[in-house]
Design a protein around this motif. Structure first.
Motif, short mmCIF file in Angstrom:
data_model
loop_
_atom_site.label_atom_id
_atom_site.label_comp_id
_atom_site.label_asym_id
_atom_site.label_seq_id
_atom_site.Cartn_x
_atom_site.Cartn_y
_atom_site.Cartn_z
N PRO A 98 0.82 -1.21 0.00
CA PRO A 98 0.00 0.00 0.00
C PRO A 98 0.86 1.27 0.00
CG PRO A 98 0.08 -0.93 2.19
CD PRO A 98 0.78 -1.91 1.28
N VAL A 99 0.23 2.39 -0.31
CA VAL A 99 0.91 3.67 -0.26
C VAL A 99 1.18 3.97 1.21
CG1 VAL A 99 0.72 6.14 -0.70
CG2 VAL A 99 -0.17 4.50 -2.36
N ALA A 100 2.43 3.79 1.60
CA ALA A 100 2.83 3.94 3.00
C ALA A 100 4.34 4.01 3.07
CB ALA A 100 2.31 2.76 3.82
N ALA A 101 4.83 4.37 4.25
CA ALA A 101 6.27 4.34 4.51
C ALA A 101 6.56 3.05 5.27
CB ALA A 101 6.67 5.56 5.33
N HIS A 102 7.48 2.26 4.76
CA HIS A 102 7.82 0.96 5.34
C HIS A 102 9.28 0.97 5.78
CE1 HIS A 102 4.58 0.15 2.45
NE2 HIS A 102 4.20 -0.78 3.31
N VAL A 103 9.56 0.31 6.90
CA VAL A 103 10.93 0.10 7.35
C VAL A 103 11.08 -1.38 7.68
CG1 VAL A 103 12.65 0.54 9.14
CG2 VAL A 103 11.28 2.42 8.27
N VAL A 104 12.07 -2.02 7.07
CA VAL A 104 12.42 -3.40 7.40
C VAL A 104 13.58 -3.31 8.39
CG1 VAL A 104 13.25 -5.61 6.55
CG2 VAL A 104 11.70 -4.25 5.15
N ARG A 105 13.40 -3.92 9.55
CA ARG A 105 14.39 -3.84 10.62
C ARG A 105 14.89 -5.23 10.98
NH1 ARG A 105 13.67 -4.34 16.12
NH2 ARG A 105 11.41 -4.37 15.84
#
Length: 149
Positions: A98-105
């Motif tokens: 989706p239109v969003a900010a993602h962070v893979v940690r």
């Protein structure tokens, strides 16, 4: 897909909440408001202040960042290999996210007894398989209707 670059962008995305987890990774998401959620008006009209998400992100796309701390991956070669895998796997899921900010940690270390080399094909394969699971779960996760500001 655009990459997160600044510390405030990463902090905002991490504050959005965890969407998916695997044994070694966590995916955080900050839902961004759709551009249609904000009425367009002439500049001379006084209206509500822009949201923090508007200030940090261009609201027209998917954003992604990768966090691989030294605590969990001591060698720079390993950190860079994991980040490359994150960005490569995310490209395959970019259309479905989706239109969003993602962070893979990265949230825990890969056992150095199993993966002796800092950047082996076995490590890359293990990272890739786990990231595919992470993104698959994230795609299936329902989208919250409201952005966190």
């Amino acid at each position: 897909m655009q990459r997160l670059k600044t510390r405030p962008q990463f902090q905002a995305a991490l504050a959005g909440g965890t969407v998916s987890r695997t044994a070694h990774f966590a995916l955080h998401r900050l839902n961004l408001p759709q551009p249609s959620d904000f009425p367009s008006a002439p500049a001379e009209c006084i209206g509500p202040a822009p949201s923090p998400a508007q200030a940090l992100f261009d609201l027209s796309g998917v954003w992604l960042g990768a966090m691989v701390p030294k605590r969990w991956a001591r060698r720079a070669v390993t950190r860079n290999a994991i980040k490359r895998q994150i960005y490569n796997v995310s490209e395959r899921f970019g259309e479905r996210l989706p239109v969003a900010a993602h962070v893979v940690r990265l949230r825990t270390t890969f056992d150095r007894k199993l993966f002796i080399s800092a950047s082996s094909d076995q490590l890359k394969l293990a990272v890739r398989l786990e990231l595919e699971q992470l993104f698959e779960r994230a795609v299936l996760q329902p989208i919250q209707p409201k952005a966190i500001a």
